[in-house]
Scaffold this motif. Structure first.
Motif, PDB file in Angstrom:
ATOM      1  N   LYS B  93      20.603  51.818  21.193  1.00 50.95           N
ATOM      2  CA  LYS B  93      20.924  50.765  22.517  1.00 50.95           C
ATOM      3  C   LYS B  93      21.488  51.683  23.708  1.00 50.95           C
ATOM      4  O   LYS B  93      21.098  51.230  24.421  1.00 50.95           O
ATOM      5  N   ILE B  96      19.786  55.335  26.508  1.00 47.01           N
ATOM      6  CA  ILE B  96      19.312  55.310  27.720  1.00 47.01           C
ATOM      7  C   ILE B  96      20.242  54.858  28.777  1.00 47.01           C
ATOM      8  O   ILE B  96      20.297  55.767  29.979  1.00 47.01           O
ATOM      9  N   GLU B 116       7.421  53.323  29.599  1.00 46.66           N
ATOM     10  CA  GLU B 116       8.651  52.498  30.253  1.00 46.66           C
ATOM     11  C   GLU B 116       9.874  53.005  30.482  1.00 46.66           C
ATOM     12  O   GLU B 116      10.525  53.166  31.430  1.00 46.66           O
ATOM     13  N   ARG B 117      10.135  54.103  29.486  1.00 47.41           N
ATOM     14  CA  ARG B 117      11.365  54.913  29.257  1.00 47.41           C
ATOM     15  C   ARG B 117      11.231  56.053  30.555  1.00 47.41           C
ATOM     16  O   ARG B 117      12.307  56.314  31.187  1.00 47.41           O
ATOM     17  N   VAL B 120      12.673  55.277  33.946  1.00 46.84           N
ATOM     18  CA  VAL B 120      14.027  55.246  33.947  1.00 46.84           C
ATOM     19  C   VAL B 120      14.831  56.573  33.746  1.00 46.84           C
ATOM     20  O   VAL B 120      15.732  56.769  34.504  1.00 46.84           O
ATOM     21  N   ARG B 152       8.566  40.241   5.152  1.00 47.59           N
ATOM     22  CA  ARG B 152       9.723  40.372   6.472  1.00 47.59           C
ATOM     23  C   ARG B 152       9.759  41.608   6.455  1.00 47.59           C
ATOM     24  O   ARG B 152      10.046  42.507   5.771  1.00 47.59           O
ATOM     25  N   ARG B 157      17.422  47.834  16.750  1.00 49.48           N
ATOM     26  CA  ARG B 157      17.214  47.442  17.986  1.00 49.48           C
ATOM     27  C   ARG B 157      17.111  48.355  19.089  1.00 49.48           C
ATOM     28  O   ARG B 157      17.465  49.475  19.123  1.00 49.48           O
ATOM     29  N   GLY B 158      16.010  48.095  19.996  1.00 46.72           N
ATOM     30  CA  GLY B 158      15.672  49.021  21.119  1.00 46.72           C
ATOM     31  C   GLY B 158      14.881  50.113  20.755  1.00 46.72           C
ATOM     32  O   GLY B 158      15.002  51.083  21.379  1.00 46.72           O
ATOM     33  N   LYS B 163       9.394  47.457  18.670  1.00 49.67           N
ATOM     34  CA  LYS B 163       8.440  47.191  19.711  1.00 49.67           C
ATOM     35  C   LYS B 163       7.038  47.016  19.212  1.00 49.67           C
ATOM     36  O   LYS B 163       6.169  46.014  19.503  1.00 49.67           O
ATOM     37  N   GLU B 166       6.432  44.063  17.030  1.00 48.50           N
ATOM     38  CA  GLU B 166       6.644  42.829  17.755  1.00 48.50           C
ATOM     39  C   GLU B 166       5.145  42.727  18.377  1.00 48.50           C
ATOM     40  O   GLU B 166       4.727  41.348  18.491  1.00 48.50           O
ATOM     41  N   LYS B 177       6.114  37.517   7.884  1.00 44.56           N
ATOM     42  CA  LYS B 177       6.874  36.293   7.734  1.00 44.56           C
ATOM     43  C   LYS B 177       7.840  36.046   8.833  1.00 44.56           C
ATOM     44  O   LYS B 177       8.273  34.895   9.308  1.00 44.56           O
ATOM     45  N   GLU B 178       8.571  37.037   9.073  1.00 43.52           N
ATOM     46  CA  GLU B 178       9.799  37.346   9.772  1.00 43.52           C
ATOM     47  C   GLU B 178       9.901  38.782  10.308  1.00 43.52           C
ATOM     48  O   GLU B 178       9.475  39.775   9.618  1.00 43.52           O
ATOM     49  N   THR B 181      15.834  42.387  13.206  1.00 48.25           N
ATOM     50  CA  THR B 181      16.225  43.055  14.117  1.00 48.25           C
ATOM     51  C   THR B 181      17.470  43.748  13.397  1.00 48.25           C
ATOM     52  O   THR B 181      18.249  43.034  13.074  1.00 48.25           O
ATOM     53  N   GLU B 183      20.998  46.768  13.486  1.00 54.65           N
ATOM     54  CA  GLU B 183      21.888  47.315  14.528  1.00 54.65           C
ATOM     55  C   GLU B 183      21.470  48.952  14.535  1.00 54.65           C
ATOM     56  O   GLU B 183      21.850  49.632  15.491  1.00 54.65           O
TER      57      GLU B 183
END
Lengths: 237, 301
Positions: B93, B96, B116-117, B120, B152, B157-158, B163, B166, B177-178, B181, B183
């Motif tokens: 997280k 960046i 995208e990275r 930045v 599942r 995250r991040g 991604k 998703e 099914k799910e 996310t 940590e």
């Protein structure tokens, strides 16, 4: 050398604007449902802490001290990762297989934690009621249970509305911790927008505005309740 | 009335805060390193075998951590004085934002280059190739991409891995099914172990790392298919080409002198922590990018 270009459009451009609203809806759900648990258990354990019967008083004290002395984040991780293990080997995997488990765990954990804080306010409420009232109520022939249910609890709750307002506000703010177990509430969504667009400052500002508006709404609601249930002559503003 | 005027002040303060630009560093990174004698390096704690905490030593070790050591050795030679590493612990997280706001000068871990990275931060040359795959239980029915339907799936995250899941789920490549996310990788593996998810996604090298560090490595397997490809680079602040050249040259020089292969062998060789055989394409890539190198780059001009 560094330049950050602000793009406030991420706050309403699809799908990001919708993400924030979905996050807000979850924040409201978690906060409100956890509050139901917190208030009921808080009244129960706060009352237990002030009764004469020693075992009940110990029970109330143990609950309050355990839950208010452990950081909420640690409690949340405990309930989410270790909690299901308390149910034995076979049931544990059934529980873990539930979808949306993190959502329910967040509500229960936040409710249990906040209940310990509400309990202390309730106890303070009882303490501020004069001793004469206890004796007066008991002399009418009420049992101790009737006394608490019909007189003392309604009285104490009215006295402690201001600190309860703070707890009610805090429960929405603490719900942000649920993001660490993957609940997609407001803060989670603002982080997610940051990760996908790198416009973290805008996303965070959006989340701040959401929390501020939500908090002000809660304050207004509690102001209304406070005015409605004020005991004339006992509380002055 | 009073409350609302306070709110006005608060709102004004908030706006002022929001429009404040993140801290701007005076001068370029190289100047700063020479002046302070320190370089702030962002290092992960859970990215095996690139940068992770070794419980025996209690600090970060790994392939990229060794590369950090090479970088400061070169910097020390270049400036003719001792340059020290100031390690800063980062997560998926924070890696960046901490580069952008100047908390770290360079991130040396296992970060996938994405467009995208790149908008930045700046990336070094690609030093490793991985692919997004899944860690599952040994007896899991997941064998092909189609088996992901109704399962599942977890990702940190991040990460590009999350991604990828998703995006592919949204595009209908498979219908989980799910999507959960987590940590970080350690928590992701915990979620897999406790049955909260059926498969955990990250780069194949990292999955192998998680598996090898488990008490029972044989209870898990990485699936044979990949859902995305991940070229790794180190990250630095945008528009600082002197520093980026130096990091690039450190990688190139390590390849040219053979040090790179030594480190690769130490962490990812047959006896390493996470054995990952080098593909022929990867070997060729490494040879081709160092062709023009000679010793001159280490002399300060």
């Amino acid at each position: 050398m560094l330049s950050y270009k602000f793009d406030w459009g991420v706050l309403w451009r699809q799908p990001y604007g919708e993400w924030l609203l979905q996050g807000l809806w979850l924040t409201i759900q978690i906060g409100a449902l956890a509050w139901v648990i917190a208030l009921s258990l808080g009244i129960l354990f706060g009352t237990l802490r002030s009764v004469r019967f020693l075992p009940l008083r110990i029970l109330g004290s143990v609950y309050v001290e355990v839950f208010r002395n452990i950081p909420f984040l640690v409690q949340l991780f405990f309930w989410f990762y270790a909690g299901p293990m308390l149910f034995g080997k076979t049931l544990q995997f059934k529980i873990n297989a539930l979808s949306g488990l993190n959502y329910y765990v967040a509500i229960v954990a936040l409710g249990l934690y906040t209940a310990s804080r509400v309990g202390e306010h309730v106890r303070a409420g009882f303490a501020s009621i004069g001793h004469g009232q206890y004796e007066a109520v008991l002399s009418t022939g009420m049992t101790p249970v009737q006394m608490y249910w019909h007189v003392m609890i309604p009285h104490a709750l009215r006295l402690i509305i201001p600190p309860l307002t703070t707890e009610f506000l805090t429960i929405f703010k603490n719900s942000a911790v649920a993001m660490t177990i993957g609940v997609a509430e407001t803060t989670f969504m603002s982080y997610k927008i940051d990760e996908q667009t790198f416009h973290g400052l805008e996303a965070t500002t959006g989340a701040m505005a959401i929390y501020l508006v939500l908090g002000m709404t809660v304050v207004k609601l509690m102001d209304f309740i406070e005015a409605r249930f004020r005991i004339p002559g006992l509380m002055t503003r | 009335m009073k409350r609302w005027s306070m709110l006005g002040i608060l709102a004004a303060a908030l706006c002022a805060l929001a429009f404040l630009a993140p801290p701007v560093l005076a001068g370029e990174t190289m100047d700063k390193i020479e002046k302070t004698g320190k370089i702030k390096v962002g290092l992960r704690e859970d990215s095996i075998p690139f940068a992770f905490i070794d419980p025996k030593v209690g600090k970060q070790v790994g392939f990229s951590v060794d590369m950090t050591q090479l970088l400061v050795e070169n910097l020390s030679k270049y400036f003719g004085k001792k340059i020290e590493i100031e390690p800063v612990t980062i997560t998926t997280k924070t890696r960046i934002p901490m580069i952008v706001n100047g908390t770290t000068d360079v991130e040396m871990g296992s970060t996938t280059y994405t467009q995208e990275r790149e908008d930045v931060v700046d990336f070094s040359l690609t030093f490793f190739f991985s692919e997004t795959s899944f860690l599952v239980a040994k007896d899991s029915p997941i064998k092909t991409k189609a088996d992901l339907n109704g399962k599942r799936l977890g990702g940190a995250r991040g990460t590009t891995n999350l991604k990828a899941i998703e995006d592919q789920a949204a595009a209908g490549v498979y219908k989980p099914k799910e999507i959960v996310t987590t940590e970080g990788h350690a928590q992701g593996f915990l979620a897999l172990k406790t049955g909260k998810i059926d498969a955990y996604a990250t780069d194949r090298s990292l999955l192998e790392g998680l598996r090898m560090k488990d008490d029972k490595p044989d209870a898990w397997r990485t699936v044979d298919f990949a859902i995305a490809y991940e070229p790794y680079g180190y990250m630095m602040r945008e528009n600082d080409s002197d520093f980026r050249d130096f990091v690039n040259n450190t990688i190139l020089w390590a390849i040219k002198t053979g040090k790179f292969y030594e480190l690769y062998d130490k962490w990812m060789g047959p006896k390493g922590m996470v054995p990952i055989p080098m593909s022929q394409a990867y070997k060729d890539y490494l040879q081709l990018i160092v062709y023009p190198m000679d010793e001159g780059w280490l002399k300060k001009k």
